[in-house]
Design a protein around this motif. Structure first.
Motif, PDB file in Angstrom:
ATOM      1  N   GLN A 193     -12.928  -0.380   6.926  1.00  0.00           N
ATOM      2  CA  GLN A 193     -12.650   0.619   7.948  1.00  0.00           C
ATOM      3  C   GLN A 193     -13.160   1.994   7.532  1.00  0.00           C
ATOM      4  OE1 GLN A 193      -8.465   0.453   8.699  1.00  0.00           O
ATOM      5  NE2 GLN A 193      -8.584  -1.421   9.922  1.00  0.00           N
ATOM      6  N   LEU A 194     -12.971   2.301   6.249  1.00  0.00           N
ATOM      7  CA  LEU A 194     -13.434   3.593   5.751  1.00  0.00           C
ATOM      8  C   LEU A 194     -14.960   3.691   5.823  1.00  0.00           C
ATOM      9  CD1 LEU A 194     -12.790   6.294   4.422  1.00  0.00           C
ATOM     10  CD2 LEU A 194     -12.903   5.164   2.197  1.00  0.00           C
ATOM     11  N   THR A 230      -1.212  -3.721  -5.426  1.00  0.00           N
ATOM     12  CA  THR A 230      -2.118  -3.501  -4.292  1.00  0.00           C
ATOM     13  C   THR A 230      -2.505  -4.841  -3.673  1.00  0.00           C
ATOM     14  OG1 THR A 230      -3.024  -1.553  -5.385  1.00  0.00           O
ATOM     15  CG2 THR A 230      -4.288  -2.479  -3.541  1.00  0.00           C
ATOM     16  N   ASN A 271       0.804  -1.214   0.000  1.00  0.00           N
ATOM     17  CA  ASN A 271       0.000   0.000   0.000  1.00  0.00           C
ATOM     18  C   ASN A 271       0.843   1.273   0.000  1.00  0.00           C
ATOM     19  OD1 ASN A 271      -2.458  -1.385   0.136  1.00  0.00           O
ATOM     20  ND2 ASN A 271      -2.112  -1.761   2.319  1.00  0.00           N
ATOM     21  N   GLU A 307      -9.785  -4.532   3.730  1.00  0.00           N
ATOM     22  CA  GLU A 307      -9.837  -4.119   5.135  1.00  0.00           C
ATOM     23  C   GLU A 307      -9.899  -2.601   5.248  1.00  0.00           C
ATOM     24  OE1 GLU A 307      -7.177  -4.517   9.228  1.00  0.00           O
ATOM     25  OE2 GLU A 307      -6.580  -5.551   7.392  1.00  0.00           O
ATOM     26  N   CYS A 308      -9.130  -1.910   4.436  1.00  0.00           N
ATOM     27  CA  CYS A 308      -9.169  -0.444   4.459  1.00  0.00           C
ATOM     28  C   CYS A 308     -10.542   0.076   4.029  1.00  0.00           C
ATOM     29  CB  CYS A 308      -8.081   0.119   3.530  1.00  0.00           C
ATOM     30  SG  CYS A 308      -6.406  -0.110   4.150  1.00  0.00           S
ATOM     31  N   ARG A 309     -11.150  -0.618   3.018  1.00  0.00           N
ATOM     32  CA  ARG A 309     -12.463  -0.191   2.562  1.00  0.00           C
ATOM     33  C   ARG A 309     -13.503  -0.335   3.677  1.00  0.00           C
ATOM     34  NH1 ARG A 309     -17.023  -2.207   0.977  1.00  0.00           N
ATOM     35  NH2 ARG A 309     -16.300  -4.335   1.291  1.00  0.00           N
ATOM     36  N   ARG A 358      -5.652  -6.285   2.168  1.00  0.00           N
ATOM     37  CA  ARG A 358      -5.463  -5.031   2.887  1.00  0.00           C
ATOM     38  C   ARG A 358      -6.373  -3.948   2.334  1.00  0.00           C
ATOM     39  NH1 ARG A 358       1.139  -4.715   3.554  1.00  0.00           N
ATOM     40  NH2 ARG A 358       1.376  -6.682   4.715  1.00  0.00           N
ATOM     41  N   ALA A 359      -6.573  -3.946   1.033  1.00  0.00           N
ATOM     42  CA  ALA A 359      -7.460  -2.947   0.436  1.00  0.00           C
ATOM     43  C   ALA A 359      -8.893  -3.142   0.918  1.00  0.00           C
ATOM     44  CB  ALA A 359      -7.385  -3.041  -1.090  1.00  0.00           C
TER      45      ALA A 359
END
Length: 598
Positions: free
Chosen positions: A117-118, A106, A29, A113-115, A110-111
Motif C-alpha cells: 500500500q505504501l 509483527t 501492528n 500488505e502495508c508495504r 499485514r506488514a
C-alpha cells in the motif's frame, strides 16, 4: 481499544527461580504491553483472535527467560501467534530494576500488505506530481484556511512568482503584499463554492477557477485553483487567423498564377490525331471520373491536364501537380497525404499534403507508374471513398479532389507483371487518353515552331523568322524528345542566332543530318526511352546509307536487310526527296542500275 485481561498459571516452578522478570509484549501492528509479575502474566490485545493460546504463552515466557539468561543483544525470530505468522524482535534489559524483556511482534502478512500500500501510494503520488508539474495550466493548492501548499511551474510562469516565496503563506497576506490582485482561493474559502474570476497581471489577462475539496464530514480540506493565461489564448487565436488569411492569400495567388500559366501555354493542334485528343479532353472535363493520360515524355500531358481542369466545374479551384518520379520513395507518401508533428525524424511541425491543399480542385499525378506499392494502396483507398489519413495521425480526413494521372510507360503491362497494382490501374483508367508523339502529327510542327519562336523572340527582345530551308529541315526532324525538345530548339535558336532570319546552316547538326549522337546523359535530359533511341540510331544509319548508295538494293545489301524493309523504313522516317542540283525522280533513269528513291 477493546482490552482483555487474562491470568496465566505460574511457570516459575518449572524455572526454579524465586523471581519472575516483567515482560512487555507487542502483538500485531499496535504496541501493547503485558506484565509478568507474582507468577502472573497479564497483557492487553486489540482483537480476540490475537490472544495467545496456553502453549504460545509458555513459549513466550521461555523466550523471555532465555533472553535474560543469555543477557544477549536484541535479536529476531519467527513465531506463530494464534495462527498468525509473526516476527518477534526481542529486546532484553537485564540491568534494569526490575530486569525486563520487551518483545515486539509483527504480523508478516499485514506488514507486506502495508508495504504494498505504501509503495502504491508513493507511485501514485509521484505520478500525480509529474502530471501537475507537466500541465500547461497554472495550479495553486491551498488548505482549508487558505495557506498555500503547492504551486506548479506553470503557475510560477503565469504569475511571475517563485514557488518558495509563497508556499506556506496565507493567500490573504499575499493579497495584501501585492503578489496577486485578486484571489479565487480566498473567495472559495469564504463562500465554500466554486469561483471563476479574471485577473490582470503585468499587462496580461489571467482566468482563475477555484474548486473546493471537502472531506466526508463536509469540512473544507483543500482549494484547487487553475490559472490560464488568456493573453496566450488570444495570441494563438490571432496566429491561427493570420495563418488562415495567409493560406487564403496563397490560394488566391496560386489561382492567379495558374490562370496566367494557362494563358501562356497554348495548345496547338493541326493534325486530326491531336484534334481528336483535344475533343476527348474537353468532353472528359465535364465528368468527375479519373483520367489517365498516356504518351511519350514531352508530348504535353501536363498541358492537357490543365486544359481538362480549366474546362471542368473545378476551374476556380486549385490544380496541383506531383511528379511521382522526381522525389524519393520515402517522401512521396508524406508529400501526397501530409504528416503530423513527430510522424518521423525531422517532422517538427505538421504539414498538409497535396490532397488536402487541393480540396475542391484537381490533383495531377505525373509519372504515376513510379508510385511505391505502399502508396498505391493508400491512393486506391482514397479514390474509393475520398478519405485519407496523414502520416502519424489516427483520424482520417475527407476531401473532394479529382485525380488526373499520367505516364509514359505501359501501365497495363506493369499491372500484368505485378509492378503496378491492377485494381489501381483499373481505377485510374476510367477515361484513358492517348497523346500521339510529335513525329506522328507533323502537321502541328510548323505552327508550333512559329508559336515558340515568337514567344522567345518577345521574351529576349530578339524577333526571329525561319527561311524555307530551315523550316523544311525542322519539319522533317523526328523529335525524339517531342514537343519539349522542339521548345528547347526554338529557345536555342533565338538566343544563339546572330541574324533575324534563321537559315539551315544555323540549325544544329542533329537536325540537318538527322544524326543525333545519343549518350546516356542526353537520353536522361530529354526523357528519351531506349526504343526511341534505337529508332533514332536506325534513322541515322539509313540517312548515311541513303547518301552513299545509289539504289535501295545497295542499301539493303549494305545493311543486310531486304529491299522491302529498306523501302518501308525510308518511308517511315521520311527519308528521300530532291537534293540540291539533283534531277526530279521522274527524270531519273530506270534501267535497273538506278531506281527511284522513296
Amino acid at each position: 481499544m477493546n482490552k482483555k485481561d487474562a491470568h496465566l498459571p505460574s511457570v516459575a516452578g518449572e524455572r526454579n527461580s524465586p523471581e519472575l522478570p516483567p515482560a512487555h509484549l507487542c502483538v500485531g501492528n499496535i504496541l501493547q504491553t503485558g506484565i509478568l509479575q507474582d507468577d502472573v502474566f497479564s497483557w492487553s490485545v486489540p482483537e480476540p483472535d490475537l490472544l495467545p493460546s496456553p502453549a504460545e504463552q509458555e513459549a513466550l515466557l521461555a523466550i523471555c527467560w532465555e533472553a535474560m539468561e543469555k543477557r544477549g543483544m536484541p535479536h529476531k525470530e519467527s513465531f506463530a501467534l494464534n495462527g498468525h505468522d509473526c516476527t518477534l524482535t526481542v529486546y532484553p534489559f537485564p540491568d534494569t530494576r526490575p530486569a525486563s524483556v520487551v518483545i515486539l511482534a509483527t504480523d508478516r502478512s499485514r506488514a507486506e500488505e502495508c508495504r504494498r500500500q505504501l509503495e502504491g501510494n508513493l507511485s501514485w503520488s509521484m505520478e500525480l506530481d509529474a502530471i501537475v508539474t507537466a500541465t500547461s495550466d497554472g495550479i495553486w493548492v491551498c488548505d482549508g484556511q487558505g495557506f498555500v501548499t503547492l504551486v506548479n511551474p506553470a503557475a510560477e510562469r503565469v504569475n511571475n512568482i517563485v514557488a518558495e516565496d509563497v508556499i506556506g503563506r496565507n493567500m490573504h497576506d499575499l493579497l495584501k503584499e501585492g503578489f496577486i490582485d485578486r484571489s479565487a482561493a480566498v473567495e472559495v474559502v469564504r463562500t465554500g463554492q466554486p469561483v471563476s474570476l479574471l485577473q490582470m497581471r503585468d499587462g496580461r489577462k489571467l482566468t482563475s477557477t477555484g474548486t473546493p475539496v471537502f472531506d466526508a464530514n463536509g469540512v473544507l480540506q483543500r482549494v484547487v485553483v487553475s490559472t490560464q493565461d488568456a493573453t496566450e489564448v488570444d495570441n494563438l487565436r490571432r496566429d491561427l487567423e493570420r495563418q488562415e488569411f495567409l493560406a487564403d492569400n496563397y490560394r488566391s495567388k496560386l489561382m492567379e498564377l495558374q490562370d496566367q500559366l494557362a494563358s501562356d501555354r497554348e495548345i496547338i493542334a493541326r493534325s486530326p490525331k491531336m484534334l481528336s485528343v483535344l475533343h476527348q479532353a474537353l468532353k472528359a472535363g465535364n465528368s468527375e471520373a479519373s483520367i489517365l493520360l498516356l504518351g511519350e515524355s514531352g508530348t504535353g500531358k501536363g498541358i492537357l491536364a490543365e486544359l481538362i481542369h480549366n474546362h471542368s466545374r473545378r476551374h476556380d479551384k486549385p490544380l496541383l501537380s506531383l511528379n511521382c518520379g522526381a522525389i524519393p520513395e520515402t517522401l512521396v507518401e508524406a508529400e501526397l497525404f501530409g504528416y503530423e508533428q513527430g510522424a518521423f525524424t525531422g517532422a517538427k511541425a505538421g504539414k498538409p499534403g497535396l490532397l488536402e491543399v487541393a480540396d475542391g480542385g484537381t490533383l495531377f499525378l505525373d509519372e504515376v507508374a513510379e508510385l511505391p506499392l505502399q502508396t498505391q494502396v493508400k491512393l486506391l483507398k482514397f479514390l474509393d471513398d475520398g478519405r485519407f489519413t496523414r502520416l502519424g495521425a489516427t483520424k482520417g480526413k475527407r476531401v473532394d479532389v479529382r485525380v488526373i494521372a499520367a505516364t509514359n510507360r505501359d501501365l497495363r503491362a506493369m499491372a500484368n507483371e505485378g509492378s503496378f497494382r491492377k485494381d489501381l490501374y483499373y481505377r485510374l483508367n476510367i477515361i484513358p487518353i492517348q497523346i500521339p508523339p510529335l513525329r506522328e502529327r507533323k502537321e502541328c510542327i510548323p505552327a508550333l515552331l512559329n508559336h515558340f519562336l515568337t514567344l522567345y523572340g518577345n521574351k529576349y527582345n530578339s524577333p526571329k523568322r525561319l527561311r524555307g530551308s530551315a523550316l523544311d529541315a525542322l519539319a522533317a526532324y523526328p523529335y525524339p524528345g517531342n514537343v519539349r525538345q522542339l521548345i528547347n530548339i526554338c529557345e536555342r535558336l533565338v538566343v544563339m542566332t546572330e541574324h533575324q532570319l534563321i537559315d539551315r546552316d544555323d540549325l544544329m547538326n542533329e537536325v540537318t543530318t538527322g544524326r543525333d549522337y545519343i549518350s546516356f546523359q542526353s537520353m536522361r535530359e530529354t526523357n528519351t526511352t531506349l526504343k526511341q533511341a534505337m529508332g533514332q540510331l536506325e534513322k541515322t544509319l539509313l540517312l548515311e546509307a541513303y547518301e552513299q548508295c545509289h539504289t535501295q538494293q545497295q542499301i539493303a545489301e549494305a545493311l543486310d536487310i531486304s529491299q522491302a524493309s529498306v523501302a518501308r523504313k525510308l518511308k517511315q522516317y521520311g527519308i528521300g526527296g530532291k537534293r540540291p542540283g539533283e534531277q526530279p525522280r521522274s527524270a531519273r533513269k530506270t534501267d535497273g542500275l538506278l531506281q527511284p528513291r522513296i
